[in-house]
Design an enzyme around this catalytic site. Structure first.
Site, PDB file in Angstrom:
ATOM      1  N   HIS A 107       0.843  -1.205   0.000  1.00 18.62           N
ATOM      2  CA  HIS A 107       0.000   0.000   0.000  1.00 18.62           C
ATOM      3  C   HIS A 107       0.865   1.235   0.000  1.00 18.62           C
ATOM      4  CE1 HIS A 107       0.695  -1.370   4.104  1.00 18.62           C
ATOM      5  NE2 HIS A 107       0.723  -0.102   4.483  1.00 18.62           N
ATOM      6  N   HIS A 109       0.720   5.252   1.195  1.00 16.37           N
ATOM      7  CA  HIS A 109       0.017   6.224   2.030  1.00 16.37           C
ATOM      8  C   HIS A 109       0.000   7.558   1.293  1.00 16.37           C
ATOM      9  CE1 HIS A 109       0.408   3.956   5.931  1.00 16.37           C
ATOM     10  NE2 HIS A 109       1.422   3.405   5.288  1.00 16.37           N
TER      11      HIS A 109
HETATM   12  P1  5GP Z   1       1.735   0.296   7.326  1.00 17.87           P
HETATM   13  O1  5GP Z   1       2.059   0.406   8.791  1.00 17.87           O
HETATM   14  O2  5GP Z   1       1.672  -1.154   6.943  1.00 17.87           O
HETATM   15  O3  5GP Z   1       2.590   1.118   6.430  1.00 17.87           O
HETATM   16  O4  5GP Z   1       0.304   0.916   7.139  1.00 17.87           O
HETATM   17  C1  5GP Z   1      -0.864   0.268   7.498  1.00 17.87           C
HETATM   18  C2  5GP Z   1      -1.898   1.340   7.656  1.00 17.87           C
HETATM   19  O5  5GP Z   1      -3.152   0.699   7.751  1.00 17.87           O
HETATM   20  C3  5GP Z   1      -1.726   2.176   8.927  1.00 17.87           C
HETATM   21  O6  5GP Z   1      -1.619   3.546   8.579  1.00 17.87           O
HETATM   22  C4  5GP Z   1      -2.976   1.880   9.744  1.00 17.87           C
HETATM   23  O7  5GP Z   1      -3.461   3.008  10.410  1.00 17.87           O
HETATM   24  C5  5GP Z   1      -3.946   1.388   8.694  1.00 17.87           C
HETATM   25  N1  5GP Z   1      -4.931   0.433   9.159  1.00 17.87           N
HETATM   26  C6  5GP Z   1      -4.759  -0.576  10.057  1.00 17.87           C
HETATM   27  N2  5GP Z   1      -5.885  -1.295  10.184  1.00 17.87           N
HETATM   28  C7  5GP Z   1      -6.785  -0.739   9.336  1.00 17.87           C
HETATM   29  C8  5GP Z   1      -8.143  -1.041   9.022  1.00 17.87           C
HETATM   30  O8  5GP Z   1      -8.764  -1.988   9.530  1.00 17.87           O
HETATM   31  N3  5GP Z   1      -8.769  -0.254   8.109  1.00 17.87           N
HETATM   32  C9  5GP Z   1      -8.118   0.813   7.518  1.00 17.87           C
HETATM   33  N4  5GP Z   1      -8.827   1.521   6.646  1.00 17.87           N
HETATM   34  N5  5GP Z   1      -6.837   1.137   7.801  1.00 17.87           N
HETATM   35  C10 5GP Z   1      -6.184   0.359   8.689  1.00 17.87           C
END
Ligand code: 5GP
Length: 145
Positions: A107, A109
């Site tokens: 993903h 951001h």
């Molecule tokens: P990462 O830490 O992997 O770069 O980003 C994961 C993102 O997913 C984080 O910014 C977190 O806030 C978001 N996130 C975690 N759980 C959920 C969820 O159930 N739904 C949504 N829409 N975002 C989520």
């Protein structure tokens, strides 16, 4: 270790893609799904994930799929800009737990940034109010071109 591991089809974003968990969608086509982050670091924090591919991170993404996906990331970033008129936008992505990754489906951001407003901590804090997310998402949806 988490940089290279088998894809876990029970990760949160895989569940969202299968419709097993709700999300506040801003854009969807056959290549990507974009939706609001429920733990937003800034108002308008949006995520863009690829569809139809088991990529845990950027390194895993089949190169031939990258172009179409990145086009969607840019499309949504442009819509965020048009909808929210931020002073700046961070477009970022983490690979592996040590790098800050917490969900292991690729993903990007999209984080609108405004002068004088600091960014909250990553993947933590209070879950956003869904009605508020819907209202922001609605503006972004209308700005998609
Ligand atoms: P990462 O830490 O992997 O770069 O980003 C994961 C993102 O997913 C984080 O910014 C977190 O806030 C978001 N996130 C975690 N759980 C959920 C969820 O159930 N739904 C949504 N829409 N975002 C989520």
């Amino acid at each position: 270790m988490t940089l290279h591991a088998p894809y876990d089809s029970d990760n949160i974003f895989a569940k969202i893609l299968r419709g097993e968990l709700p999300n506040v969608t801003v854009y969807e086509d056959d290549v990507a799904l974009a939706f609001m982050d429920v733990f937003p670091q800034t108002s308008g924090h949006t995520l863009v994930i690829p569809k139809g591919v088991e990529a845990r991170n950027f390194l895993d993404m089949p190169p031939e799929r990258l172009g179409d996906y990145m086009e969607r990331v840019q499309k949504v970033a442009n819509a965020v800009e048009r909808a929210l008129s931020p002073d700046g936008i961070v477009v970022t992505q983490f690979n592996g737990a040590i790098a800050g990754q917490t969900v292991f489906h690729l993903h990007f951001h999209i984080l609108p940034r405004n002068e004088g407003i600091s960014q909250k901590a990553h993947a933590s804090g209070e879950m956003a109010d869904i009605a508020e997310l819907e209202s922001i998402a609605n503006k972004i949806r209308q700005a998609i071109r």
